[in-house]
Design an enzyme around this catalytic site. Structure first.
Site, mmCIF file in Angstrom:
data_model
loop_
_atom_site.group_PDB
_atom_site.id
_atom_site.type_symbol
_atom_site.label_atom_id
_atom_site.label_comp_id
_atom_site.label_asym_id
_atom_site.label_seq_id
_atom_site.Cartn_x
_atom_site.Cartn_y
_atom_site.Cartn_z
ATOM 1 N N HIS A 22 0.841 -1.206 0.000
ATOM 2 C CA HIS A 22 0.000 0.000 0.000
ATOM 3 C C HIS A 22 0.872 1.250 0.000
ATOM 4 O O HIS A 22 0.623 2.197 -0.742
ATOM 5 C CB HIS A 22 -0.915 0.025 1.230
ATOM 6 C CG HIS A 22 -1.917 -1.076 1.277
ATOM 7 N ND1 HIS A 22 -2.199 -1.762 2.439
ATOM 8 C CD2 HIS A 22 -2.718 -1.607 0.326
ATOM 9 C CE1 HIS A 22 -3.125 -2.670 2.201
ATOM 10 N NE2 HIS A 22 -3.457 -2.596 0.916
ATOM 11 N N LYS A 46 -15.799 -7.374 4.222
ATOM 12 C CA LYS A 46 -14.671 -7.592 5.131
ATOM 13 C C LYS A 46 -15.073 -7.219 6.553
ATOM 14 O O LYS A 46 -15.917 -6.368 6.768
ATOM 15 C CB LYS A 46 -13.461 -6.751 4.697
ATOM 16 C CG LYS A 46 -12.924 -7.153 3.332
ATOM 17 C CD LYS A 46 -11.710 -6.344 2.960
ATOM 18 C CE LYS A 46 -11.186 -6.766 1.598
ATOM 19 N NZ LYS A 46 -9.978 -6.007 1.237
ATOM 20 N N ARG A 96 -2.058 -6.870 -7.719
ATOM 21 C CA ARG A 96 -0.965 -7.820 -7.467
ATOM 22 C C ARG A 96 -0.905 -8.943 -8.481
ATOM 23 O O ARG A 96 0.157 -9.496 -8.722
ATOM 24 C CB ARG A 96 -1.122 -8.452 -6.073
ATOM 25 C CG ARG A 96 -0.932 -7.503 -4.933
ATOM 26 C CD ARG A 96 -1.278 -8.184 -3.651
ATOM 27 N NE ARG A 96 -2.680 -8.607 -3.748
ATOM 28 C CZ ARG A 96 -3.456 -8.932 -2.748
ATOM 29 N NH1 ARG A 96 -2.967 -8.951 -1.537
ATOM 30 N NH2 ARG A 96 -4.713 -9.259 -2.923
ATOM 31 N N SER A 132 -2.927 -7.646 3.061
ATOM 32 C CA SER A 132 -3.328 -7.328 4.435
ATOM 33 C C SER A 132 -3.698 -8.597 5.187
ATOM 34 O O SER A 132 -3.367 -8.755 6.367
ATOM 35 C CB SER A 132 -4.507 -6.351 4.431
ATOM 36 O OG SER A 132 -4.093 -5.083 3.991
#
Length: 147
Positions: A22, A46, A96, A132
């Site tokens: 990030h 989430k 990614r 994360s």
């Protein structure tokens, strides 16, 4: 950087926690845009360990103080709504892998239909495995993180 009107970008995410990947995206985005807002957002899919205000404070603590063109805001609505109400011209997203790209492409199409384009920044190869979730489940907090 632009030569006319300043271009503001937003980099949205749940940032639970904020990772070296990030930080790298923010660093590269600040080289492309006049201002970057790290938008700590609520994602209904989430379940973060802390609320968006606490996560925003954690991100502020990690960002280098000399990055004066970068700010952090907490937000619980649509990213496109934030952009419209805060004069932000573009959304920045890091990707990614091809799974990220597929998901992000769908979000970018929706945001484009709402009038806000998206710029994708590919993850640096050495950071591609960092997420994360991986940081959270490993129990390793990677602070202080500096590019």
């Amino acid at each position: 950087m632009s030569t006319g009107n300043p271009v503001r970008a937003v980099y949205p995410g749940s940032f639970d926690p904020f990772t070296p990947g990030h930080l790298d995206v923010v660093n590269r985005a600040r080289g492309l845009f006049d201002e970057v807002v790290v938008l700590v957002a609520v994602n209904s899919s989430k379940q973060p360990g802390t609320d968006e205000e606490e996560r925003a404070a954690a991100v502020r603590a990690i960002l280098p103080v000399e990055w004066t063109s970068v700010t952090v805001a907490a937000w619980s609505g649509l990213t496109s709504a934030y952009c419209r109400s805060h004069d932000v011209g573009v959304i920045v997203r890091g990707v990614r892998n091809t799974t990220d790209l597929h998901t992000e492409h769908q979000l970018a199409a929706m945001n484009q239909s709402l009038g806000v384009p998206t710029v994708f920044l590919p993850t640096q190869p050495e950071l591609a495995a960092v997420s994360s979730t991986a940081v959270r489940t490993s129990g390793k907090w990677l602070s202080p993180m500096r590019p």
